[in-house]
Scaffold this active site. Structure first.
Site, PDB file in Angstrom:
ATOM      1  N   TYR A  26       0.857  -1.205   0.000  1.00 26.48           N
ATOM      2  CA  TYR A  26       0.000   0.000   0.000  1.00 26.48           C
ATOM      3  C   TYR A  26       0.889   1.250   0.000  1.00 26.48           C
ATOM      4  CZ  TYR A  26      -2.962   3.738   1.904  1.00 26.48           C
ATOM      5  OH  TYR A  26      -3.604   4.931   2.128  1.00 26.48           O
ATOM      6  N   SER A 108      -3.641  12.169   9.232  1.00 25.62           N
ATOM      7  CA  SER A 108      -4.569  12.023   8.105  1.00 25.62           C
ATOM      8  C   SER A 108      -5.997  11.794   8.595  1.00 25.62           C
ATOM      9  CB  SER A 108      -4.123  10.822   7.269  1.00 25.62           C
ATOM     10  OG  SER A 108      -5.135  10.420   6.375  1.00 25.62           O
ATOM     11  N   GLN A 129      -4.975  16.797   8.613  1.00 24.08           N
ATOM     12  CA  GLN A 129      -5.249  16.791   7.169  1.00 24.08           C
ATOM     13  C   GLN A 129      -6.717  16.467   6.941  1.00 24.08           C
ATOM     14  OE1 GLN A 129      -5.956  13.638   5.590  1.00 24.08           O
ATOM     15  NE2 GLN A 129      -6.357  14.537   3.584  1.00 24.08           N
ATOM     16  N   TYR A 131      -9.945  15.584   4.388  1.00 21.83           N
ATOM     17  CA  TYR A 131     -10.619  15.259   3.133  1.00 21.83           C
ATOM     18  C   TYR A 131     -12.005  15.857   3.225  1.00 21.83           C
ATOM     19  CZ  TYR A 131      -7.026  12.060   1.466  1.00 21.83           C
ATOM     20  OH  TYR A 131      -5.857  11.537   0.995  1.00 21.83           O
ATOM     21  N   THR A 157      -6.334  18.565   1.549  1.00 22.55           N
ATOM     22  CA  THR A 157      -5.821  17.834   0.381  1.00 22.55           C
ATOM     23  C   THR A 157      -6.702  18.148  -0.816  1.00 22.55           C
ATOM     24  OG1 THR A 157      -4.872  16.094   1.730  1.00 22.55           O
ATOM     25  CG2 THR A 157      -5.311  15.549  -0.566  1.00 22.55           C
ATOM     26  N   ARG A 166      -4.598   2.036  -7.868  1.00 24.73           N
ATOM     27  CA  ARG A 166      -3.319   1.414  -7.485  1.00 24.73           C
ATOM     28  C   ARG A 166      -3.488  -0.094  -7.599  1.00 24.73           C
ATOM     29  NH1 ARG A 166      -4.086   5.381  -2.522  1.00 24.73           N
ATOM     30  NH2 ARG A 166      -3.947   7.304  -3.688  1.00 24.73           N
ATOM     31  N   LYS A 253      -2.681  21.298  -0.008  1.00 22.00           N
ATOM     32  CA  LYS A 253      -1.729  20.250  -0.427  1.00 22.00           C
ATOM     33  C   LYS A 253      -2.183  19.627  -1.746  1.00 22.00           C
ATOM     34  CE  LYS A 253      -0.035  15.738   1.200  1.00 22.00           C
ATOM     35  NZ  LYS A 253      -0.788  14.785   0.359  1.00 22.00           N
ATOM     36  N   HIS A 277       0.743  13.725  -4.663  1.00 18.61           N
ATOM     37  CA  HIS A 277       0.231  12.684  -3.757  1.00 18.61           C
ATOM     38  C   HIS A 277       1.136  11.446  -3.811  1.00 18.61           C
ATOM     39  CE1 HIS A 277      -3.556  12.186  -1.344  1.00 18.61           C
ATOM     40  NE2 HIS A 277      -3.058  10.954  -1.244  1.00 18.61           N
ATOM     41  N   ARG A 280       0.539   8.806  -6.460  1.00 22.52           N
ATOM     42  CA  ARG A 280      -0.564   7.871  -6.231  1.00 22.52           C
ATOM     43  C   ARG A 280      -1.860   8.321  -6.905  1.00 22.52           C
ATOM     44  NH1 ARG A 280       0.720   4.865  -1.692  1.00 22.52           N
ATOM     45  NH2 ARG A 280      -1.316   4.761  -0.686  1.00 22.52           N
TER      46      ARG A 280
HETATM   47  C1  HOC Z   1      -7.566   3.449   0.777  1.00 24.17           C
HETATM   48  C2  HOC Z   1      -7.667   4.835   1.317  1.00 24.17           C
HETATM   49  O1  HOC Z   1      -4.077   9.592   1.072  1.00 24.17           O
HETATM   50  C3  HOC Z   1      -3.714   7.491   0.012  1.00 24.17           C
HETATM   51  C4  HOC Z   1      -4.297   8.253   1.166  1.00 24.17           C
HETATM   52  C5  HOC Z   1      -5.712   7.941   1.515  1.00 24.17           C
HETATM   53  C6  HOC Z   1      -6.684   7.769   0.390  1.00 24.17           C
HETATM   54  C7  HOC Z   1      -8.047   7.226   0.792  1.00 24.17           C
HETATM   55  C8  HOC Z   1      -8.316   5.821   0.402  1.00 24.17           C
HETATM   56  O2  HOC Z   1      -3.806   6.251   0.024  1.00 24.17           O
HETATM   57  O3  HOC Z   1      -3.141   8.079  -0.892  1.00 24.17           O
END
Ligand code: HOC
Length: 386
Positions: A26, A108, A129, A131, A157, A166, A253, A277, A280
């Site tokens: 991860y 986070s 942080q 969301y 963010t 991913r 960010k 990020h 990612r």
């Molecule tokens: C699986 C989590 O910033 C990342 C983090 C959180 C994103 C939310 C989903 O994994 O890049």
């Protein structure tokens, strides 16, 4: 002994051995072809220092300020999701390491330990942080909780309203905590130390979103929840409202383009983080260090410009500083330390970066980071604003 751990790469190898595969991957992954993820680190390598000799190198200092807060070096810990899965109570341990070392810690929204868990177990103020959720009352509640916990800055963010794909997470069937399938049990059987520590803590789910999310422990439930909750309509028009609710220092960010940097300044950001990020989100976007010079040129005199992405050595921090970043953030390097040795591992990661930056600065002929400019870099070796 920890003194034998001399590089972030050493910590990465140990983390890989100790962590369940799904959590290691991860962290150690980017989106799609991972081009941007790799470029973040690779683009630091061609930047060269000018070696200067026969200058007094005694009594050096990397001290500076980030948003008026005195820091031991221009470095903070970036918000990382699922941190408490890298080590039991990971967010608390990382925040403690930062507090003792003298740099900011950012928690986070998608952490395992809650805002309150971290506040109760640390004394220095940390950053939170955010969301942005479609359910604005839920978002307002997160902001209220961060205020109640006396967080000293809010990091909004801006580059994850929707999640980049991913592949490793999908293939691993990422779950929090891991689901006891045969493949996972075989892998977990080799991660006894991790498992015992995890059994010993109450904190094994996303405690910030508890109560707002039913059963969001595995990826097939988490991703639809994120898609349902994270607001894809979030726009510059929302910033004023978030600023009002928060009432404190706001950091934006995920800025990678000078036009967005200008907008962030117009919307009252106290600092911005140049970031993709960690590679990612938008694969194929420029590395952070390549994006930095144009952003510095656009807004460097109006706001604090910071950078994350690809930092693996103290030399990378020095290069980013020389190109104008007044602060940097690390995600993966501290997670490797955390997974390897808990709080001591995070501290070790910070010490490694400090020593590398400090010695490299000395070799460029400087004793005080405040005097370091792009003059320490070989002309033509670094990215410039187009
Ligand atoms: C699986 C989590 O910033 C990342 C983090 C959180 C994103 C939310 C989903 O994994 O890049």
């Amino acid at each position: 002994p920890l003194s034998q751990i001399t590089t972030i790469e050493d910590l990465r190898q140990i983390a890989r051995r100790k962590l369940p595969k799904m959590f290691y991957e991860y962290a150690d992954t980017g989106s799609w072809t991972q081009t941007t993820y790799h470029a973040n680190a690779a683009d630091f390598a061609p930047i060269q220092f000018r070696q200067r000799v026969l200058v007094d190198m005694e009594n050096r200092s990397l001290k500076t300020q980030m948003l008026g807060q005195e820091v031991k070096m221009p470095l903070a810990i970036a918000p990382t999701g699922l941190t408490g899965m890298f080590h039991a109570d990971g967010e608390i341990l990382a925040a403690r390491a930062c507090e003792k070392f003298g740099i900011p810690y950012t928690l986070s929204t998608m952490s395992i330990c809650s805002i309150e868990d971290v506040a109760e177990n640390t004394t220095a103020p940390f950053w939170f942080q955010l969301y942005v959720m479609r359910d604005r009352e839920f978002m307002a509640d997160l902001i209220r909780r961060a205020k109640a916990a006396q967080c000293s800055a809010l990091v909004l963010t801006a580059d994850l309203q929707i999640v980049g794909q991913r592949h490793r997470d999908i293939k691993n069937g990422l779950t929090v905590p891991p689901r006891p399938t045969l493949a996972n049990l075989i892998n977990l059987a080799t991660k006894i130390e991790w498992g015992l520590k995890m059994l010993n803590t109450r904190r094994r789910t996303f405690r910030n979103i508890a109560g707002h999310a039913k059963d969001v422990t595995n990826l097939s439930e988490l991703m639809p929840w994120v898609a349902k909750q994270f607001d894809p309509k979030l726009s510059w028009d929302d910033i004023a409202h978030i600023k009002d609710l928060w009432g404190g220092k706001l950091i934006i960010k995920g800025i990678l383009d000078p036009e967005d940097a200008e907008k962030a300044v117009q919307h009252g950001a106290d600092a911005i983080i140049v970031s993709n990020h960690g590679g990612r989100q938008l694969d194929g976007a420029p590395s952070s260090i390549r994006a930095l010079p144009a952003i510095i040129q656009a807004v460097g005199s109006q706001t604090e410009v910071w950078l994350d992405g690809g930092i693996r050595t103290g030399q990378d921090i020095l290069k980013a500083w020389a190109l104008g970043a007044r602060g940097t953030f690390i995600g993966r390097p501290y997670l490797y330390g955390l997974a390897a040795y808990g709080e001591a591992g995070v501290t070790r990661a910070l010490e490694i970066l400090y020593n590398e930056m400090d010695l490299s600065m000395a070799f460029t002929g400087h004793r005080d980071i405040q005097n370091v400019t792009r003059e320490i870099l070989v002309k033509g070796s670094y990215p410039e604003a187009a």
